[in-house]
Design a protein around this motif. Sequence first.
Motif, PDB file in Angstrom:
ATOM      1  N   GLY A  45      78.021  -2.887 -45.155  1.00 56.48           N
ATOM      2  CA  GLY A  45      78.368  -3.394 -46.480  1.00 56.48           C
ATOM      3  C   GLY A  45      79.294  -2.536 -47.306  1.00 56.48           C
ATOM      4  O   GLY A  45      79.464  -2.789 -48.495  1.00 56.48           O
ATOM      5  N   GLY A  46      79.947  -1.549 -46.748  1.00 59.98           N
ATOM      6  CA  GLY A  46      80.839  -0.695 -47.530  1.00 59.98           C
ATOM      7  C   GLY A  46      82.295  -0.828 -47.138  1.00 59.98           C
ATOM      8  O   GLY A  46      83.069   0.092 -47.321  1.00 59.98           O
ATOM      9  N   ALA A  47      82.683  -1.980 -46.616  1.00 62.99           N
ATOM     10  CA  ALA A  47      84.038  -2.129 -46.079  1.00 62.99           C
ATOM     11  C   ALA A  47      84.998  -2.657 -47.136  1.00 62.99           C
ATOM     12  O   ALA A  47      84.617  -3.410 -48.028  1.00 62.99           O
ATOM     13  CB  ALA A  47      84.024  -3.080 -44.904  1.00 62.99           C
ATOM     14  N   TRP A  48      86.236  -2.265 -47.030  1.00 63.63           N
ATOM     15  CA  TRP A  48      87.291  -2.837 -47.866  1.00 63.63           C
ATOM     16  C   TRP A  48      88.053  -3.913 -47.109  1.00 63.63           C
ATOM     17  O   TRP A  48      88.944  -4.539 -47.661  1.00 63.63           O
ATOM     18  CB  TRP A  48      88.219  -1.754 -48.395  1.00 63.63           C
ATOM     19  N   LEU A  49      87.686  -4.147 -45.856  1.00 60.96           N
ATOM     20  CA  LEU A  49      88.249  -5.217 -45.033  1.00 60.96           C
ATOM     21  C   LEU A  49      87.124  -6.137 -44.577  1.00 60.96           C
ATOM     22  O   LEU A  49      86.010  -5.691 -44.319  1.00 60.96           O
ATOM     23  CB  LEU A  49      88.909  -4.649 -43.771  1.00 60.96           C
ATOM     24  N   THR A  50      87.459  -7.397 -44.447  1.00 60.02           N
ATOM     25  CA  THR A  50      86.510  -8.311 -43.827  1.00 60.02           C
ATOM     26  C   THR A  50      86.707  -8.260 -42.315  1.00 60.02           C
ATOM     27  O   THR A  50      87.687  -7.694 -41.826  1.00 60.02           O
ATOM     28  CB  THR A  50      86.729  -9.750 -44.326  1.00 60.02           C
ATOM     29  N   ALA A  51      85.795  -8.878 -41.583  1.00 61.04           N
ATOM     30  CA  ALA A  51      85.910  -8.897 -40.121  1.00 61.04           C
ATOM     31  C   ALA A  51      87.176  -9.632 -39.693  1.00 61.04           C
ATOM     32  O   ALA A  51      87.839  -9.229 -38.735  1.00 61.04           O
ATOM     33  CB  ALA A  51      84.671  -9.543 -39.506  1.00 61.04           C
ATOM     34  N   GLU A  52      87.533 -10.703 -40.400  1.00 61.10           N
ATOM     35  CA  GLU A  52      88.740 -11.448 -40.048  1.00 61.10           C
ATOM     36  C   GLU A  52      90.000 -10.636 -40.352  1.00 61.10           C
ATOM     37  O   GLU A  52      90.965 -10.671 -39.594  1.00 61.10           O
ATOM     38  CB  GLU A  52      88.767 -12.786 -40.794  1.00 61.10           C
ATOM     39  N   GLN A  53      90.011  -9.893 -41.444  1.00 59.72           N
ATOM     40  CA  GLN A  53      91.163  -9.046 -41.766  1.00 59.72           C
ATOM     41  C   GLN A  53      91.304  -7.909 -40.743  1.00 59.72           C
ATOM     42  O   GLN A  53      92.416  -7.541 -40.363  1.00 59.72           O
ATOM     43  CB  GLN A  53      91.027  -8.465 -43.170  1.00 59.72           C
ATOM     44  N   LEU A  54      90.188  -7.372 -40.300  1.00 61.69           N
ATOM     45  CA  LEU A  54      90.218  -6.340 -39.254  1.00 61.69           C
ATOM     46  C   LEU A  54      90.797  -6.909 -37.965  1.00 61.69           C
ATOM     47  O   LEU A  54      91.612  -6.274 -37.306  1.00 61.69           O
ATOM     48  CB  LEU A  54      88.814  -5.790 -39.011  1.00 61.69           C
ATOM     49  N   ARG A  55      90.388  -8.113 -37.648  1.00 60.39           N
ATOM     50  CA  ARG A  55      90.900  -8.784 -36.449  1.00 60.39           C
ATOM     51  C   ARG A  55      92.405  -9.031 -36.561  1.00 60.39           C
ATOM     52  O   ARG A  55      93.153  -8.822 -35.600  1.00 60.39           O
ATOM     53  CB  ARG A  55      90.150 -10.085 -36.257  1.00 60.39           C
TER      54      ARG A  55
END
Length: 119
Positions: A45-55
């Motif tokens: 829960g501490g990310a500045w990116l979502t999983a889709e943005q990381l992808r």
Amino acid sequence: MKSVGRRFPFFAGTWAGSAPLLLWALHFAFCYGAVAVGCTAILHGGAWLTAEQLRLLMGGATVLALALGALLLWRAFAAGRQVGGRLLPRVRLLGALLALVGMAWTGLPLAMLPACGAG
């Protein structure tokens, strides 16, 4: 002034032969590092990116790496046609081809698997 390739042909040839493999190693390290850091942050829960943005970020890096790998393969093919008959142009060509296949193989899960094991 002479170019470095003319003064030190061994080192210029070694660099030309290892550049595609170095590109592959950098792409591999970036993809696996991004997944490790990004998915850990996303799952906690501490990310500045979502999983889709990381992808998408890793997909863009893969496309860039494949484009650079194709350029190195094309340059190796062109250099091999000019020099002919020697071992180094063949090694350079096969190394570039191996690196291109390796980068495609590293990026293949992006198209087939969900990001961070979710979804």
